[in-house]
Every structure is written in C-alpha cells, then in structure tokens.
Design an enzyme around this catalytic site. Sequence first.
Site, short mmCIF file in Angstrom:
data_model
loop_
_atom_site.label_atom_id
_atom_site.label_comp_id
_atom_site.label_asym_id
_atom_site.label_seq_id
_atom_site.Cartn_x
_atom_site.Cartn_y
_atom_site.Cartn_z
N GLY A 1 -28.32 60.75 12.59
CA GLY A 1 -28.01 59.53 11.83
C GLY A 1 -27.32 59.81 10.52
O GLY A 1 -26.81 60.91 10.29
N HIS B 1 -19.00 62.55 12.47
CA HIS B 1 -19.69 62.07 13.68
C HIS B 1 -18.77 61.14 14.47
O HIS B 1 -18.73 61.18 15.70
CB HIS B 1 -20.94 61.27 13.31
N GLY C 1 -20.40 69.21 16.93
CA GLY C 1 -19.43 69.62 15.91
C GLY C 1 -19.50 71.13 15.70
O GLY C 1 -20.58 71.71 15.65
#
Length: 312
Positions: free
Chosen positions: A38, A44, A179
Amino acid sequence: MAGKEKQPKIITDKNQMRTWTRAMRTQGKTIALVPTMGFLHDGHLSLIQEAHKHTQLVVVSIYVNPSQFAPSEDLSTYPSDFEGDIRKLMAVPGGIDVVFHPHNLYDYGVESARDCAGNGGMAAVSCLEESGSGHETWVRVERLEKGMCGSSRPVFFRGVATVVTKLFNIVEPDVAVFGKKDYQQWRIIRRMVRDLDFSINIVGFEIVRDADGLAMSSRNVRLSPEERLKALSINRSLSKAKSAAERGELNCKRLKNLVVDEVREAGGELDYAEIVEQESLEVVEEIKSPVVILIAAWFGEVRLIDNMEINI
Ligand code: PAF
C-alpha cells in the site's frame, strides 16, 4: 482514459479471492498479481501498467506483512492511505480488477495462538511471532537471503518469501510483477518460484525515479527536505560508479569506494554497498560479467535502498 475510471472490486477474504480467480479462469481469463504494502506511488502504478501488458485481468494486493518486520523495525509507522490508494488505482490507465486487502493473513482461528515460539531456532524474531500468532511455517531461499538486506534485516526475506507464497496460493495468478528496486527480493522470488515449481511468470520492472533521481519508495515521505537532498547522493554515487565501469574501471573495490565516499560525504550512514553478480548475487572482485551495485543507507531515521545494473 479521462472519465473512464474503473472501480475495482475489493476482496478481503482469502476464500473469496480464490473463488474469484477460479471463476475468471473458467472464462479463459489470465490474471496478474502486483503485490504491494500500500501507500502507492508512481512506481507501483508502473508495475500495474506493466501487468496489463501480460494478462487480461490485474489484481493488486495491499497488505502490510508483519512477518517481514523485526520488532525493532517500522511496522507501526509504515505509512498507509487505503482510500488514497483506491483513488490512484482507479486513475491508472485500464484500471485494475481486484484489490485484495486481507486483514490478517496469519489468523487461523482460536486454536492458532497457542505456540508463538516457532522461530526455527533463529535468534531473530518478527513482529508476527512477538504478537503470538502461532504461525510456524516459513519459506527460506537459503543462500540468496544471506548478505546485504538479509544481514541487516534477519527476518525480512523469510517473511517476504512466506507471504508471497501465501499470496500466490490465494490469488493463483499467471503472472506476478515486482519492482527491481528491491533487487535482492526480486531475485529471491524468482529463485523460489523456480525451486518450488510455481507455475507463475515473474516479471521484474525497472526502477522508477523521481525527476531528481531518487528511487520511488513509500518511505520517501518520511525524509525531511534536507534528508531528501542528502539522499540524492545514492543515485549520484551509483551513476558515478556505473560510468567509471563503462569507461573501463573494472576493479570492484575502487568502484565501491566511489559509492561509499559519495554517500558518506553527503551525510548518509551506509548500511552496505556491494557489487554482485546479477543472478547469483555472489560478491565479485573484478567485473567480468553483468553485475549490479546494491546499496542501503540511512538518512536520519529512514533507510533507503537502491541499485544499478552494469551490463558489461
Ligand atoms: O515489496 C513489497 O512491497 C513487499 O515486500 C511485498 C513483496 C509486497 C511482500 O510483502
């Protein structure tokens, strides 16, 4: 895509999540998972756009995993903004289909909290074990989890590999996107998927940087303006070492010194800087094949990581 924002379905229950995936699969749909904790940023959102290239449907998980934090680490202060995250997800081109937002992935019911000492004999204990969940099954990628972030954060990769396994078993995706800023994590997940025969394609996405060169991270908001300025030395130091290597300096000690000096002179406190072979993460002394420079450094109370591949 203005005016075409898509409201994602929010699923909090793991059985409902699995049921959704299986229903979609019977319709012939393919599914990508983007696991996150989050407090989403553009890094993201780039992972989500990458996910769209691989599958028809995209699931984003938002779950701050307690088992990857040591009791001394920043679990309680880890930033969160669920409403803001949903707004950002709705604005991503193509949107996303599901946000999987479980409350507690380690809650197995009333009988579960009996024994919280199951830490496999390790001296290090995670926030989860301290809270007495009773969870005692761990996924370890034994060699790759050693060194670098694994040295300074002894429970971290065990917690990551375990929660990612749980997410894979619950969401059952065809593809998962990670990532490459978390380079060691990305390599560990790839190895885990290979070693445990998960039928999931792991996609690594390049580091996304702000205009000033700082790698995007949910932790960046905790930097003061002065600390942020100092933290720019990370990208500068990596670029300096990479340019030197491209000009023919292949001695890793000298390259590492460039990195260390730049960060220390800016006022950063170095956790580690290593030059390692890209796949095995073995430390190298002389660059003979593709390597990656990995760094972790503290700026005030904030620990940042970054890396740069050198493909010579
Ligand atoms: O990279 C992260 O955000 C986390 O380590 C992950 C992969 C979501 C597991 O909790």
